[in-house]
Design an enzyme around this catalytic site. Structure first.
Site, mmCIF file in Angstrom:
data_model
loop_
_atom_site.group_PDB
_atom_site.id
_atom_site.type_symbol
_atom_site.label_atom_id
_atom_site.label_comp_id
_atom_site.label_asym_id
_atom_site.label_seq_id
_atom_site.Cartn_x
_atom_site.Cartn_y
_atom_site.Cartn_z
ATOM 1 N N ALA A 72 0.828 -1.207 0.000
ATOM 2 C CA ALA A 72 0.000 0.000 0.000
ATOM 3 C C ALA A 72 0.859 1.253 0.000
ATOM 4 O O ALA A 72 1.971 1.269 0.532
ATOM 5 C CB ALA A 72 -0.914 0.000 1.219
ATOM 6 N N GLY A 117 0.646 -5.585 0.618
ATOM 7 C CA GLY A 117 -0.307 -5.694 -0.477
ATOM 8 C C GLY A 117 0.303 -6.214 -1.759
ATOM 9 O O GLY A 117 -0.388 -6.820 -2.580
ATOM 10 N N GLU A 120 0.186 -9.817 -1.396
ATOM 11 C CA GLU A 120 -1.215 -10.227 -1.472
ATOM 12 C C GLU A 120 -1.703 -10.280 -2.918
ATOM 13 O O GLU A 120 -2.516 -11.148 -3.273
ATOM 14 C CB GLU A 120 -2.082 -9.302 -0.630
ATOM 15 C CG GLU A 120 -1.869 -9.526 0.862
ATOM 16 C CD GLU A 120 -2.590 -8.523 1.726
ATOM 17 O OE1 GLU A 120 -3.359 -8.931 2.608
ATOM 18 O OE2 GLU A 120 -2.384 -7.306 1.526
ATOM 19 N N GLU A 140 2.464 -6.038 7.845
ATOM 20 C CA GLU A 140 1.489 -5.024 8.250
ATOM 21 C C GLU A 140 1.435 -4.763 9.756
ATOM 22 O O GLU A 140 1.232 -3.626 10.191
ATOM 23 C CB GLU A 140 0.094 -5.404 7.745
ATOM 24 C CG GLU A 140 -0.134 -5.154 6.257
ATOM 25 C CD GLU A 140 0.294 -6.311 5.376
ATOM 26 O OE1 GLU A 140 -0.068 -6.324 4.188
ATOM 27 O OE2 GLU A 140 0.999 -7.225 5.879
#
Length: 266
Positions: A72, A117, A120, A140
């Site tokens: 992110a 992310g 992910e 995270e």
């Protein structure tokens, strides 16, 4: 090869006959950090690819030399108010669910950093090809949040609950060799060859029946987490969907005639 842009940060290339589509993350100045704009573009590209019946396989790649995606965009996140963060959440989720819900097989080509992310996005794919420069992880909790792009659900499905817990709770980064041993990535290749090998794998997949590929993916995904009896019912429904298709008839005919099939895709 044809190219199409989705916003500023996503490039879609269609290779050869168009059966293999490459979704390239293209925000090099930020090492492909996923901003709101980039998330929208990933979601839009996935929606278009999912509706394109010519596409049989999608490969997710990066144009950055040292990173697949660093996760992110924390600079953007830091500027958001609580209300703005709430509104931004479905935008961010749209990128990850867009990849996850593609109806065709997906392959991630990972090199360098694939963190948070970024990892992910790779986990949302069916197969992860990584080169020896890859560093993956879900860090995270080290910045006060949790994996929010599917990591807490997709990682244990790959490596088991205890291993996923250790990786998520420690927030540690895992280098390529260990990532391969742990099953965090599926195919380990020499440095600089992740994209080439992923596209080659996609070409082999894309030579098969488009009806069969979509049905097989649907059965694999829907059957996850079900008991065996329920999973076999999912498989039977997928089999019935293809058993009377034009692809099935062509596949059998091509086998008996000892020739390459010409899939009608229906």
């Amino acid at each position: 090869m044809s190219e199409e842009r989705f916003g500023e940060f996503v490039l879609v290339r269609r290779h050869g006959d168009g059966h293999v589509a490459e979704l390239a993350l293209d925000r090099p100045k930020a090492m492909n950090a996923v901003s709101s704009e980039m998330a929208r573009s990933v979601g839009a590209a996935c929606a278009a690819l999912g509706e394109d019946r010519d596409v049989r396989v999608v490969v997710v790649t990066s144009t950055h030399e040292r990173a697949f995606c660093v996760g992110a965009d924390l600079k953007e996140r830091n500027s958001l108010t609580d209300a703005e963060l709430v509104r931004q959440r479905p935008v961010a989720r749209g990128a990850y669910t867009g990849v996850l819900e593609l109806p065709v097989p997906t392959v991630a080509a990972v090199h360098g950093f694939a963190l948070g992310g970024g990892f992910e996005l790779a986990l949302a794919c069916d197969v992860i090809v990584a080169d020896r420069t890859a560093v993956v992880g879900l860090p995270e909790v080290s910045v006060g949040v949790i994996p929010g792009g599917g990591g807490t659900q997709l990682l244990p499905r790959r490596v088991g609950a205890a291993r996923a817990a250790e990786l998520i709770f420690t927030a540690r980064r895992v280098e390529a060799a260990e990532a391969s041993e742990l099953g965090l990535v599926d195919v380990l290749v020499e440095a600089g060859r992740d994209r080439e090998e992923a596209l080659a794998l996609a070409a082999r997949i894309g030579a098969n029946s488009p009806v069969g590929l979509r049905a097989a993916k649907r059965a694999l995904r829907l059957g996850q987490g079900l008991d065996l009896r329920a999973g076999l019912e999912v498989e039977d429904a997928a089999w019935r969907a293809v058993a009377f298709s034009g692809d099935r008839a062509e596949g059998v005919a091509a086998f008996n005639e000892k020739r390459a099939p010409r899939w009608p895709g229906e």
